[in-house]
Design a protein around this motif. Structure first.
Motif, PDB file in Angstrom:
ATOM      1  N   ILE A 228     -59.282 -72.318 -22.234  1.00 54.41           N
ATOM      2  CA  ILE A 228     -60.618 -71.915 -22.541  1.00 54.41           C
ATOM      3  C   ILE A 228     -61.432 -71.528 -21.251  1.00 54.41           C
ATOM      4  N   LYS A 229     -61.474 -72.458 -20.223  1.00 58.07           N
ATOM      5  CA  LYS A 229     -61.953 -72.212 -18.767  1.00 58.07           C
ATOM      6  C   LYS A 229     -61.810 -70.751 -18.319  1.00 58.07           C
ATOM      7  N   GLN A 230     -60.585 -70.581 -18.344  1.00 56.16           N
ATOM      8  CA  GLN A 230     -59.814 -69.359 -18.042  1.00 56.16           C
ATOM      9  C   GLN A 230     -60.328 -68.241 -18.866  1.00 56.16           C
ATOM     10  N   LEU A 231     -60.701 -68.230 -20.064  1.00 56.00           N
ATOM     11  CA  LEU A 231     -61.156 -67.297 -20.776  1.00 56.00           C
ATOM     12  C   LEU A 231     -62.713 -67.023 -20.325  1.00 56.00           C
ATOM     13  N   GLN A 232     -63.405 -68.084 -20.225  1.00 58.79           N
ATOM     14  CA  GLN A 232     -64.617 -67.963 -19.665  1.00 58.79           C
ATOM     15  C   GLN A 232     -64.651 -67.426 -18.168  1.00 58.79           C
ATOM     16  N   ARG A 233     -63.782 -67.624 -17.284  1.00 61.13           N
ATOM     17  CA  ARG A 233     -63.845 -67.166 -15.876  1.00 61.13           C
ATOM     18  C   ARG A 233     -63.364 -65.453 -16.299  1.00 61.13           C
ATOM     19  N   GLU A 234     -62.815 -65.048 -17.171  1.00 63.48           N
ATOM     20  CA  GLU A 234     -62.265 -63.804 -17.101  1.00 63.48           C
ATOM     21  C   GLU A 234     -63.439 -62.933 -17.726  1.00 63.48           C
ATOM     22  N   ILE A 235     -64.285 -63.591 -18.740  1.00 61.17           N
ATOM     23  CA  ILE A 235     -65.455 -63.056 -19.189  1.00 61.17           C
ATOM     24  C   ILE A 235     -66.453 -62.756 -17.979  1.00 61.17           C
ATOM     25  N   SER A 236     -66.812 -63.697 -17.494  1.00 60.63           N
ATOM     26  CA  SER A 236     -67.723 -63.660 -16.500  1.00 60.63           C
ATOM     27  C   SER A 236     -67.520 -62.822 -15.082  1.00 60.63           C
ATOM     28  N   ASN A 237     -66.404 -62.557 -15.008  1.00 56.34           N
ATOM     29  CA  ASN A 237     -65.778 -61.372 -14.110  1.00 56.34           C
ATOM     30  C   ASN A 237     -65.828 -60.011 -14.610  1.00 56.34           C
ATOM     31  N   ILE A 238     -66.246 -59.860 -15.750  1.00 61.56           N
ATOM     32  CA  ILE A 238     -66.348 -58.408 -16.211  1.00 61.56           C
ATOM     33  C   ILE A 238     -67.716 -57.806 -15.824  1.00 61.56           C
ATOM     34  N   SER A 239     -67.826 -56.829 -14.809  1.00 59.97           N
ATOM     35  CA  SER A 239     -68.940 -56.342 -14.219  1.00 59.97           C
ATOM     36  C   SER A 239     -69.850 -55.716 -15.531  1.00 59.97           C
ATOM     37  N   ASP A 240     -69.266 -55.128 -16.352  1.00 55.66           N
ATOM     38  CA  ASP A 240     -70.091 -54.268 -17.393  1.00 55.66           C
ATOM     39  C   ASP A 240     -69.953 -55.143 -18.718  1.00 55.66           C
ATOM     40  N   ILE A 241     -70.169 -56.484 -18.519  1.00 57.93           N
ATOM     41  CA  ILE A 241     -70.077 -57.192 -19.897  1.00 57.93           C
ATOM     42  C   ILE A 241     -70.983 -56.734 -21.077  1.00 57.93           C
ATOM     43  N   ALA A 242     -72.049 -56.182 -20.582  1.00 58.59           N
ATOM     44  CA  ALA A 242     -73.133 -55.887 -21.687  1.00 58.59           C
ATOM     45  C   ALA A 242     -72.635 -54.942 -22.483  1.00 58.59           C
ATOM     46  N   ARG A 243     -71.466 -54.094 -22.165  1.00 56.75           N
ATOM     47  CA  ARG A 243     -71.036 -52.890 -23.071  1.00 56.75           C
ATOM     48  C   ARG A 243     -69.830 -53.489 -23.886  1.00 56.75           C
ATOM     49  N   TYR A 244     -69.559 -54.773 -23.632  1.00 59.80           N
ATOM     50  CA  TYR A 244     -68.422 -55.330 -24.523  1.00 59.80           C
ATOM     51  C   TYR A 244     -69.052 -55.847 -25.888  1.00 59.80           C
ATOM     52  N   LYS A 245     -68.150 -55.811 -27.284  1.00 53.90           N
ATOM     53  CA  LYS A 245     -68.372 -56.427 -28.251  1.00 53.90           C
ATOM     54  C   LYS A 245     -67.322 -57.641 -28.343  1.00 53.90           C
ATOM     55  N   TYR A 246     -67.670 -58.332 -29.329  1.00 54.64           N
ATOM     56  CA  TYR A 246     -66.627 -59.349 -29.760  1.00 54.64           C
ATOM     57  C   TYR A 246     -66.086 -59.130 -31.344  1.00 54.64           C
ATOM     58  N   GLN A 247     -65.120 -59.648 -31.328  1.00 52.42           N
ATOM     59  CA  GLN A 247     -64.391 -59.629 -32.534  1.00 52.42           C
ATOM     60  C   GLN A 247     -63.549 -60.670 -32.881  1.00 52.42           C
ATOM     61  N   VAL A 248     -63.736 -61.604 -34.006  1.00 54.15           N
ATOM     62  CA  VAL A 248     -63.002 -62.591 -34.498  1.00 54.15           C
ATOM     63  C   VAL A 248     -61.781 -62.226 -35.479  1.00 54.15           C
ATOM     64  N   VAL A 249     -60.341 -62.612 -34.974  1.00 53.61           N
ATOM     65  CA  VAL A 249     -59.322 -62.337 -35.647  1.00 53.61           C
ATOM     66  C   VAL A 249     -58.682 -63.780 -36.052  1.00 53.61           C
ATOM     67  N   ILE A 250     -58.595 -63.616 -37.542  1.00 52.51           N
ATOM     68  CA  ILE A 250     -57.826 -64.685 -38.284  1.00 52.51           C
ATOM     69  C   ILE A 250     -56.757 -64.309 -38.859  1.00 52.51           C
TER      70      ILE A 250
END
Length: 607
Positions: free
Chosen positions: A134-156
């Protein structure tokens, strides 16, 4: 049947695990609880493989977060092309009934601490430190330079019924939810992976070597057709790049091709390609091979990419309409020689013709594609039946048959080749198109149609709206009956034993109403009854002096007229079907009673 296919795929994914994951994926595990834990992880692998074309096991495993203190998130995927971050929760069920009926609880969904994780919190609501993934996920998201352009999708990945889109969003901190229940899993994950037709290419980039091309990287030519204006681009590209492309996209890049990979039927051509690539250190392949024809919506070549003697080809929404055998064979060579691929493919190129079609009506575009496909195919001839394989009729029928009874109707030759190679399915589970129709007609009382040859090539079938679920169910039972009756017969015998299809009708006429009709034991128990009914019918036909099966001859020795009963002649006669069904109707109650007793008591019958 569907769940059985799913388990086969998941177990094969487990076998693909590199040795470094042996603690998570013990390939020799016998404890059923631990096996199901492995399958649960492999289920997420399946989603990632099919939805995003991630073929590398380690790349998929990298994003699985399912262990203690995971904040309710079992896996994730960061889609850089479409700017979407997928957060996955999965509940695998260990048997078919639970997989298709048991729903995920709302508490399990509410356990997803999405907002806390995305906001960078290091601890869950109970004060526990999130795990390393989970910390790895947080790091990878924080390293995205244009994160403002990203959306989130939950998959069940679980069953969840009765909730609206807005209700589901309230359960997941306001994020949109995509639910893969058992039906969507079977249709959207399982069937595509069996056919190798799951991840569609939007844009592909192919590097080009300019070092030995004194006149430039390409030849371009504009062509005016009666359908649309086209731009033709011809160039030589590295064979290894075609291999990589085909390995990733598989049959999804052959949608307009009249056939898929032909293991046996195309063996001569495939073996020649294999020999030329493997057995040569020079580039004879560029001379011997006819090349690949690719359809594109937009094509660009850039020779100024900051690298000497290098260029890039970009193709939008590519589809190979000729050269599929070449492409697939190259991908197989790549898979077989992964460790030494650069040496095997070194300096070997293949001619690529890219046809960029201007915007035009869909119908005109498809007509143009069909004409190009027929005209350009040289290496492995397209038979007439192949031309119908991409008709919407057969695509829809294939889906309907799979959804209802789990049969793998092979509308396009070779389309299940990848599933067979990967061990997901067995050869006997693939139903060849002509065989399907013979059994379909025979099991539903149209026995004369079942006897005809090249049914698919004639392409004269009832409309899909007129084919009922019951008729498909009968065909499914008929396939099993035919296979049971064929045990011990060689291929030649099966071709001339037209009575097999009549026996298929006997079985399906009565088994379809019996309990557990498709059960293998029930079918085996019914075989003696089927054989007895058939023998009695033939005996009755022989006793009828007016039977269409009699042949009048003259005895060579005595010169006297004689009569001989020919089963082959009788089966070919148009009266056969009517007389046979009439015979069955007269003895319906008797046959039904004996068949029921045999199935229930597992005893032989004597009519």
């Amino acid at each position: 049947m569907h769940y059985g296919y799913l388990i086969s795929v998941l177990d094969q994914i487990i076998k693909e695990a590199p040795d470094k994951y042996s603690k998570l994926y013990n390939k020799n595990e016998t404890d059923i609880e631990k096996i199901n834990q492995c399958r649960a992880r492999a289920f997420i692998h399946l989603y990632l493989k099919v939805s995003f074309g991630i073929t590398d096991f380690s790349e998929r495993e990298h994003t699985l977060t399912d262990k203690g203190y995971d904040g309710g998130i079992d896996g994730y995927h960061i889609d850089q092309d479409n700017k979407v971050i997928y957060l996955i929760q999965s509940k695998f069920r260990a048997n078919s009934h639970n997989f298709e009926n048991k729903e995920i609880s709302l508490d399990e969904i509410l356990s997803m601490e999405i907002s806390r994780i995305l906001e960078g919190e290091e601890h869950d609501e109970h004060g526990n430190t999130y795990n390393g993934k989970i910390k790895q996920l947080q790091r990878e998201i924080s390293n995205i330079s244009d994160i403002a352009r990203y959306k989130y999708q939950v998959v069940i990945l679980a069953n969840l019924r009765g909730y609206s889109v807005h209700q589901l969003k309230r359960l997941t901190d306001g994020y949109p939810v995509d639910v893969f229940d058992y039906e969507k899993t079977y249709n959207g994950l399982l069937f595509p992976v069996l056919t190798g037709n799951y991840f569609t290419a939007s844009d592909i980039i192919i590097p080009i070597d300019l070092s030995n091309k004194s006149s430039g990287s390409k030849i371009s030519y504009s062509v005016e057709t009666k359908y649309s204006e086209c731009e033709i681009t011809v160039l030589f590209v590295p064979a290894i790049e075609i291999a990589k492309m085909m390995r990733k996209y598989k049959n999804a890049i052959l949608k307009y091709n009249p056939r898929s990979y032909l293991d046996m039927d195309g063996r001569t051509v495939n073996d020649a390609i294999h020999t030329t690539i493997i057995g040569s250190n020079t580039n004879e392949f560029a001379l011997y091979n006819n090349g690949i024809t690719m359809l594109s919506e937009e094509t660009n070549i850039n020779e100024k990419i900051g690298q000497k003697n290098k260029a890039q080809l970009r193709v939008k929404n590519p589809q190979i309409i000729n050269g599929g055998q070449t492409s697939f064979t190259l991908s197989r060579i790549l898979e077989e020689n992964e460790a030494k691929a650069e040496d095997v493919f070194n300096n070997k190129e293949v001619m690529l013709k890219v046809i960029t079609v201007s915007e035009c009506e869909v119908e005109k575009k498809l007509q143009l594609i069909d004409e190009i496909s027929v005209a350009t195919n040289k290496q492995t001839p397209v038979i007439n039946a192949d031309k119908f394989s991409n008709d919407e009729y057969h695509k829809n029928l294939q889906n309907k048959v799979f959804n209802l009874v789990g049969l793998l109707y092979e509308r396009k030759r070779g389309e299940f080749s990848d599933g067979l190679k990967d061990g997901y399915i067995k050869k006997e589970q693939v139903i060849e198109r002509n065989f399907f129709w013979r059994v379909f007609f025979a099991s539903n009382g149209k026995i004369n149609l079942g006897f005809q040859k090249r049914l698919f090539q004639k392409n004269k079938f009832p409309s899909l709206e007129k084919i009922t679920d019951r008729e498909i169910a009968r065909a499914s039972t008929g396939v099993k009956v035919h296979n049971a009756l064929s045990i011990g017969l060689n291929a030649h015998s099966q071709k001339i034993r037209k009575d097999l299809y009549a026996k298929v009708f006997i079985a399906t006429e009565f088994l379809v109403n019996a309990k557990d009709a498709s059960n293998d034991d029930a079918i085996q128990a019914s075989i003696p009854v089927i054989e007895d009914v058939w023998e009695l019918f033939i005996s009755t036909a022989k006793d009828n002096p007016d039977s269409a099966g009699y042949i009048n001859k003259v005895d060579r020795k005595t010169g006297l007229p004689t009569r001989h009963f020919s089963l082959e002649k009788y089966l070919r006669n148009s009266r056969f079907e009517k007389e046979f069904i009439h015979f069955i109707d007269l003895r319906r109650d008797e046959i039904n009673a004996i068949l029921s007793r045999c199935i229930n008591e597992q005893v032989s019958s004597i009519l």
